[in-house]
Design a protein around this motif. Structure first.
Motif, PDB file in Angstrom:
ATOM      1  N   ALA A 201       0.816  -1.214   0.000  1.00  0.00           N
ATOM      2  CA  ALA A 201       0.000   0.000   0.000  1.00  0.00           C
ATOM      3  C   ALA A 201       0.848   1.261   0.000  1.00  0.00           C
ATOM      4  N   GLU A 202       2.054   1.195   0.583  1.00  0.00           N
ATOM      5  CA  GLU A 202       2.907   2.389   0.639  1.00  0.00           C
ATOM      6  C   GLU A 202       3.348   2.852  -0.742  1.00  0.00           C
ATOM      7  N   ARG A 204       1.229   2.870  -3.268  1.00  0.00           N
ATOM      8  CA  ARG A 204       0.018   3.311  -3.971  1.00  0.00           C
ATOM      9  C   ARG A 204      -0.829   4.236  -3.094  1.00  0.00           C
ATOM     10  N   PRO A 205      -0.226   5.244  -2.485  1.00  0.00           N
ATOM     11  CA  PRO A 205      -1.018   6.102  -1.585  1.00  0.00           C
ATOM     12  C   PRO A 205      -2.154   6.834  -2.297  1.00  0.00           C
ATOM     13  N   VAL A 208      -5.171   4.633  -2.617  1.00  0.00           N
ATOM     14  CA  VAL A 208      -5.924   4.509  -1.364  1.00  0.00           C
ATOM     15  C   VAL A 208      -6.885   5.685  -1.217  1.00  0.00           C
ATOM     16  N   GLY A 209      -6.401   6.882  -1.507  1.00  0.00           N
ATOM     17  CA  GLY A 209      -7.262   8.058  -1.424  1.00  0.00           C
ATOM     18  C   GLY A 209      -8.428   7.989  -2.391  1.00  0.00           C
ATOM     19  N   LEU A 228      -4.533  -2.108   4.940  1.00  0.00           N
ATOM     20  CA  LEU A 228      -3.395  -1.520   4.251  1.00  0.00           C
ATOM     21  C   LEU A 228      -2.122  -2.223   4.710  1.00  0.00           C
ATOM     22  N   VAL A 230       1.716  -2.475   4.742  1.00  0.00           N
ATOM     23  CA  VAL A 230       2.824  -1.533   4.530  1.00  0.00           C
ATOM     24  C   VAL A 230       4.140  -2.227   4.853  1.00  0.00           C
ATOM     25  N   PHE A 243      -0.130   8.591   3.379  1.00  0.00           N
ATOM     26  CA  PHE A 243      -1.361   8.308   2.630  1.00  0.00           C
ATOM     27  C   PHE A 243      -2.266   9.522   2.454  1.00  0.00           C
ATOM     28  N   ASN A 244      -1.887  10.645   3.026  1.00  0.00           N
ATOM     29  CA  ASN A 244      -2.741  11.824   2.897  1.00  0.00           C
ATOM     30  C   ASN A 244      -1.896  13.055   2.613  1.00  0.00           C
ATOM     31  N   LEU A 255      -7.454   7.657   8.816  1.00  0.00           N
ATOM     32  CA  LEU A 255      -6.086   7.195   9.064  1.00  0.00           C
ATOM     33  C   LEU A 255      -5.722   7.283  10.543  1.00  0.00           C
TER      34      LEU A 255
END
Length: 308
Positions: A201-202, A204-205, A208-209, A228, A230, A243-244, A255
Motif C-alpha cells: 500500500a505504501e 500506492r497512496p 488509497v485516497g 493496508l 505496509v 497516505f494523505n 487514518l
C-alpha cells in the motif's frame, strides 16, 4: 473464531459447504476469551440415538423446504460469483494444482496458503471484531494498518482475514494492481459487505485516497473494510503523511482512527517450532517432498526465524 456464549448449548452448527447440520453445540471452551467451543458431531448422535436420525430423515422426505432453501442459497452464491468476477479483487487463495510439481519459491507464496495458518489468534480475533463492528450512520469505510518488513507474514495474514470474512458471508480479496476508475466504481456499487486488502500500500497512496473517495458513496450499503499492508516500520504520523499528502480532512480522520498491527514486534511473533511442524506436515504433501519422518527439527534460534 469467537466466543460460545451461555445459552448456545443445543444449537446447530451448519456446514456451509454441504448445507447440512454437522454438529450440536455442547459447551464453551472459556467464557472470558475467544476460544470457540465444543460440539457433538451428528455422527456421534446417530450412533447413540438412531431413532432421532431416522425421524429427521423421515421429516425431510415429506417436507422440502430445507432442500429448497439450500438450493436457492447455492443459486444465489453462483450468481454472486459471476458478479464478483467483475470486481477488481484477486481471490485470497490460489490453490496449487493437485499433484503438480512446483518450485520451492512457488510453494512458499502466501496466496497459495500451502501451510495452514499458525498463531496470531488474538490478532485474528481483533480483526474479526473490527470487521463485524457496527459502524455509525454515514460511515462508508474503515481502515486497518498492518506494518513490518518483508517476511513477517503481512500478506498471509490478509489472506487468512479474507478467508475468514468469506466464511462469514463477506466478499473479500486483494485489490488488483491494475485497478482503474471503473473498477473502483464497481466496488462502491457492490451491494454486499466488502473486505479489501491492499498489498504494498505504501507504493500506492494515491490509489488509497481514490478508493476511500469512491467508497464514500456506499452508504446506506454495508460499509467496507480496508486492510493496508505496509512493508516498513512507521509511526502513526508517518503513515498519515504517507497516505494523505493532500491533507484531506475525511481521509485524515480515517487514518488517525485506524488500528495498527506491527508484525515485526515480539508480541506478535509466531511460535517457531509449531510453524515448523506444520510446515513439515503440509509441505510434505507436495510431490517430491521429504517424508516428515526424515526431517530433523532444528533449534530455530537465529533471528531470521522470527520471520514466518
Amino acid at each position: 473464531r469467537g466466543l460460545v456464549l451461555p445459552g448456545f448449548s443445543g444449537s446447530p452448527l451448519l456446514d456451509l459447504r454441504s448445507g447440512a447440520v454437522a454438529a450440536v453445540m455442547e459447551s464453551s471452551r472459556g467464557q472470558h476469551a475467544d476460544l470457540g467451543g465444543f460440539a457433538v458431531p451428528v455422527a456421534a448422535l446417530a450412533g447413540a440415538f438412531p431413532a432421532v436420525i431416522e425421524g429427521n430423515r423421515g421429516f425431510h422426505q415429506g417436507d422440502g423446504r430445507w432442500a429448497a432453501a439450500r438450493e436457492a442459497e447455492r443459486t444465489l452464491a453462483a450468481e454472486r460469483a459471476g458478479e464478483r468476477a467483475r470486481l477488481p479483487l484477486r481471490p485470497a487463495v490460489v490453490p496449487l494444482e493437485r499433484g503438480a510439481e512446483v518450485s520451492a519459491a512457488t510453494a512458499l507464496r502466501p496466496r497459495h496458503a500451502v501451510v495452514g495458518y499458525v498463531g496470531r489468534e488474538e490478532l485474528l480475533g481483533d480483526l474479526a471484531a473490527w470487521r463485524e463492528r457496527e459502524l455509525a450512520d454515514g460511515e462508508a469505510a474503515v481502515l486497518w494498518f498492518v506494518t513490518g518488513g518483508g517476511g513477517f507474514g503481512k500478506t498471509r495474514l490478509a489472506v487468512q482475514a479474507c478467508l475468514e470474512a468469506e466464511a462469514c458471508g463477506w466478499t473479500a480479496g486483494l485489490l488488483r494492481a491494475d485497478v482503474d476508475d471503473v473498477g473502483l466504481r464497481a466496488l462502491a456499487d457492490w451491494p454486499g459487505r466488502l473486505l479489501i486488502a491492499i498489498d504494498y500500500a505504501e507504493t500506492r497512496p494515491a490509489l488509497v485516497g481514490r478508493l476511500v473517495d469512491e467508497l464514500a458513496s456506499r452508504w446506506p450499503r454495508p460499509p467496507a473494510r480496508i486492510m493496508l499492508l505496509v512493508r516498513r516500520r512507521a509511526a502513526r504520523g508517518e503513515l498519515v503523511a504517507m497516505f494523505n499528502g493532500q491533507r484531506e480532512e475525511h481521509l485524515s480522520s480515517l487514518l488517525l482512527r485506524a488500528p495498527l498491527a506491527r508484525l515485526d514486534e515480539d508480541s506478535s511473533e509466531v511460535d517457531r517450532l509449531e510453524l515448523f511442524r506444520h510446515g513439515v506436515q503440509d509441505f510434505g504433501a507436495l510431490p517430491g517432498a521429504l517424508p516428515a519422518a526424515e526431517v530433523r527439527v532444528p533449534r530455530l534460534r537465529a533471528a531470521h526465524y522470527a520471520r514466518p
